[in-house]
Motif scaffolding. Structure first.
Motif, PDB file in Angstrom:
ATOM      1  N   ALA A  36       0.713  -1.395  -0.007  1.00 31.30           N
ATOM      2  CA  ALA A  36      -0.058  -0.060  -0.021  1.00 31.30           C
ATOM      3  C   ALA A  36       0.890   1.312  -0.143  1.00 31.30           C
ATOM      4  O   ALA A  36       0.337   2.264  -0.819  1.00 31.30           O
ATOM      5  CB  ALA A  36      -1.116  -0.023   1.218  1.00 31.30           C
ATOM      6  N   SER A  37       1.955   1.139   0.805  1.00 32.81           N
ATOM      7  CA  SER A  37       2.866   2.298   0.735  1.00 32.81           C
ATOM      8  C   SER A  37       3.587   2.584  -0.422  1.00 32.81           C
ATOM      9  O   SER A  37       3.588   3.750  -0.922  1.00 32.81           O
ATOM     10  CB  SER A  37       3.774   2.312   1.870  1.00 32.81           C
ATOM     11  OG  SER A  37       3.326   1.923   3.228  1.00 32.81           O
ATOM     12  N   LEU A  38       3.924   1.452  -1.090  1.00 29.56           N
ATOM     13  CA  LEU A  38       4.554   1.761  -2.456  1.00 29.56           C
ATOM     14  C   LEU A  38       3.655   2.382  -3.489  1.00 29.56           C
ATOM     15  O   LEU A  38       3.910   3.166  -4.243  1.00 29.56           O
ATOM     16  CB  LEU A  38       4.678   0.344  -3.123  1.00 29.56           C
ATOM     17  CG  LEU A  38       6.311  -0.113  -2.371  1.00 29.56           C
ATOM     18  CD1 LEU A  38       6.426  -1.727  -2.820  1.00 29.56           C
ATOM     19  CD2 LEU A  38       7.366   0.837  -2.960  1.00 29.56           C
ATOM     20  N   SER A  39       2.158   1.935  -3.382  1.00 26.74           N
ATOM     21  CA  SER A  39       1.233   2.318  -4.209  1.00 26.74           C
ATOM     22  C   SER A  39       0.911   3.975  -4.134  1.00 26.74           C
ATOM     23  O   SER A  39       0.920   4.721  -5.127  1.00 26.74           O
ATOM     24  CB  SER A  39       0.027   1.478  -4.255  1.00 26.74           C
ATOM     25  OG  SER A  39      -1.153   1.846  -4.978  1.00 26.74           O
ATOM     26  N   VAL A  40       1.056   4.233  -2.917  1.00 25.88           N
ATOM     27  CA  VAL A  40       0.787   5.757  -2.788  1.00 25.88           C
ATOM     28  C   VAL A  40       2.033   6.525  -3.072  1.00 25.88           C
ATOM     29  O   VAL A  40       2.027   7.591  -3.530  1.00 25.88           O
ATOM     30  CB  VAL A  40       0.424   5.803  -1.391  1.00 25.88           C
ATOM     31  CG1 VAL A  40       0.149   7.378  -0.758  1.00 25.88           C
ATOM     32  CG2 VAL A  40      -1.054   5.108  -0.966  1.00 25.88           C
ATOM     33  N   ASP A  41       3.160   5.945  -2.447  1.00 23.81           N
ATOM     34  CA  ASP A  41       4.310   6.920  -2.657  1.00 23.81           C
ATOM     35  C   ASP A  41       4.993   6.934  -3.834  1.00 23.81           C
ATOM     36  O   ASP A  41       5.535   7.972  -4.194  1.00 23.81           O
ATOM     37  CB  ASP A  41       5.557   6.336  -1.705  1.00 23.81           C
ATOM     38  CG  ASP A  41       5.265   6.562  -0.051  1.00 23.81           C
ATOM     39  OD1 ASP A  41       4.111   7.288   0.167  1.00 23.81           O
ATOM     40  OD2 ASP A  41       5.941   5.802   0.722  1.00 23.81           O
ATOM     41  N   LEU A  42       4.797   6.032  -4.624  1.00 20.90           N
ATOM     42  CA  LEU A  42       5.307   6.076  -5.926  1.00 20.90           C
ATOM     43  C   LEU A  42       4.276   6.093  -7.092  1.00 20.90           C
ATOM     44  O   LEU A  42       4.532   6.095  -8.395  1.00 20.90           O
ATOM     45  CB  LEU A  42       6.115   4.494  -6.342  1.00 20.90           C
ATOM     46  CG  LEU A  42       7.299   4.414  -5.273  1.00 20.90           C
ATOM     47  CD1 LEU A  42       7.780   3.173  -5.713  1.00 20.90           C
ATOM     48  CD2 LEU A  42       8.333   5.393  -5.489  1.00 20.90           C
TER      49      LEU A  42
END
Length: 419
Positions: A36-42
């Protein structure tokens, strides 16, 4: 009556390789807490993030076809070292990347290292472990279970600092594993027989191996749909909390791989246990497909699935290696190629199905794949049951020898024509 040898009383060589296996398998679930963090941050879509699984597993699958060829020419230790070096390098590069495309690409390189390491490590453990083949499989699956349990936990802890943390963490741990293998594993002799590149593919001509490999493909489709897409449905933003969920799942995987699977096999037999296990796991995943908008249902279903995954991991691997009529390194490469193709495609397909339809579809498809696995397994029921009775199939080289003889005749004919 001779007392049974514990699978955990092993020489240092085996423990060194087993530790490296634990760290290697941590890489499977490591990215779950940070998806989820990767989806948001990138700024990446869910299907793009799922490519972290796809690139890693598909490259692992294809590279499985050449691991035996490499190992038979440079020896097991050098192959293990090469795989570990690649993982150290590409895990660090993934952590230093600034785009989803870069991470996906470096995960592919990581997958190449994983293929060289994982296929060879199983062969080393089988050949070096005390307690025979069954004990070696239990030890290998123990490493798998512990790695799968610790991977999300480490990923969650390091991911709470930065999404880059888990990648650097694995790189550091694999560097330790590399040192352990270099120091503790003696130089292994180069095998007398050089494996041919096409042997794993030729092995698919054997019905028993092809069928059980397909069982692995359908099972892994369900396994990696669950592992890859369920984090998006849990409504948990904290990587640490996500890591704890998958750690609980991984603990069940480890416990039932080590103790549950052998007990069930002894009581019901491999085939009957797997039939029931596939169906129950299919129902568990179907619950997610029916209620994907209820995070509590998803979390509970994922944790419970660890029970079924642990049993399946041990018994499917044992079944494949027991009834395959080829040498075990070849059987391992063939099985790894087929099953990881399913595992690699499943998360990406799940993301696309959600984008085009809804979250119900990929999990209902995954549930169906588990039922198909049970049906496919039933076509080799007699062979699996015979293996339970100790009627193991001896490796045969009939097809490979025939091909080699034909090539030798062709070469001889060519020389005769020239003269």
């Amino acid at each position: 009556m001779k007392s049974e040898v514990s699978p955990f009383r092993q020489p240092k060589i085996v423990w060194a390789v087993a530790f490296a296996c634990v760290v290697s398998f941590m890489g499977i679930g490591l990215v779950d807490p940070i998806l989820a963090s990767l989806s948001v941050d990138l700024h990446a879509s869910h299907s793009q993030v799922e490519l972290l699984f796809t690139s890693y597993l598909v490259v692992t699958a294809v590279a499985m076809l050449v691991t035996g060829w490499v190992s038979s020419r440079i020896g097991a230790k050098r192959t293990l070292v090469a795989g570990l070096v690649l993982i150290v390098i590409f895990a660090a590069l993934a952590g230093s990347s600034g785009s989803i495309g870069g991470i996906v690409g470096f995960r592919a390189g990581w997958g190449l290292g994983n293929a060289l390491f994982s296929a060879t490590s199983l062969a080393v453990i089988v050949s070096s472990a005390t307690g025979g083949f069954a004990g070696a499989i239990v030890l290998y699956e123990t490493a798998l279970g512990v790695g799968i349990a610790l991977g999300p936990l480490l990923g969650g802890e390091l991911g709470s600092i930065s999404w880059r943390g888990p990648f650097f963490g694995v790189s550091a741990l694999m560097a330790i594993a590399l040192i352990a293998v270099l120091v503790l594993l003696p130089k292994t002799p180069t095998p007398a027989r050089k494996e041919r590149l096409r042997e794993p593919l030729l092995a698919l001509r054997h019905r028993s191996l092809a069928t059980t490999s397909l069982v692995g493909l359908f099972y892994n489709w369900g396994f990696f749909t669950l592992l890859g897409y369920s984090p998006f449905l849990m409504a948990i933003k904290s990587p640490v909390k996500l890591g704890l969920v998958f750690c609980a799942w991984g603990v069940f995987v480890a416990v039932f791989a080590i103790w549950g699977a052998p007990w069930l096999k002894a009581r019901f037999g491999t085939a009957n246990t797997l039939y029931g296990n596939f169906v129950l796991m299919g129902l568990d995943i179907a619950a997610i497909g029916i209620w994907p908008d209820r995070p509590t249902v998803v979390i509970v279903a994922v944790i419970v699935a660890g029970i079924f995954c642990g049993v399946n991991n041990t018994l499917v691997t044992t079944a494949v290696m027991s009834i395959a009529p080829v040498e075990r390194p070849v059987a391992s490469a063939t099985y790894g190629f087929v099953r990881f193709i399913g595992g690699g495609l499943a998360p990406f397909v799940a993301g696309k199905l959600v984008e085009h339809y809804d979250a119900h579809v990929p999990f209902l498809v995954a549930a169906g794949s588990l039922v198909v696995a049970a049906l496919v397994l039933s076509t080799v029921h007699k062979a699996v049951t015979a293996a339970d009775r100790g009627e193991t199939v001896q490796p045969e080289h009939t097809e490979l020898d025939r091909v080699e003889r034909e090539e030798q005749l062709e070469v001889a004919a060519g020389i005769g024509n020239e003269s």
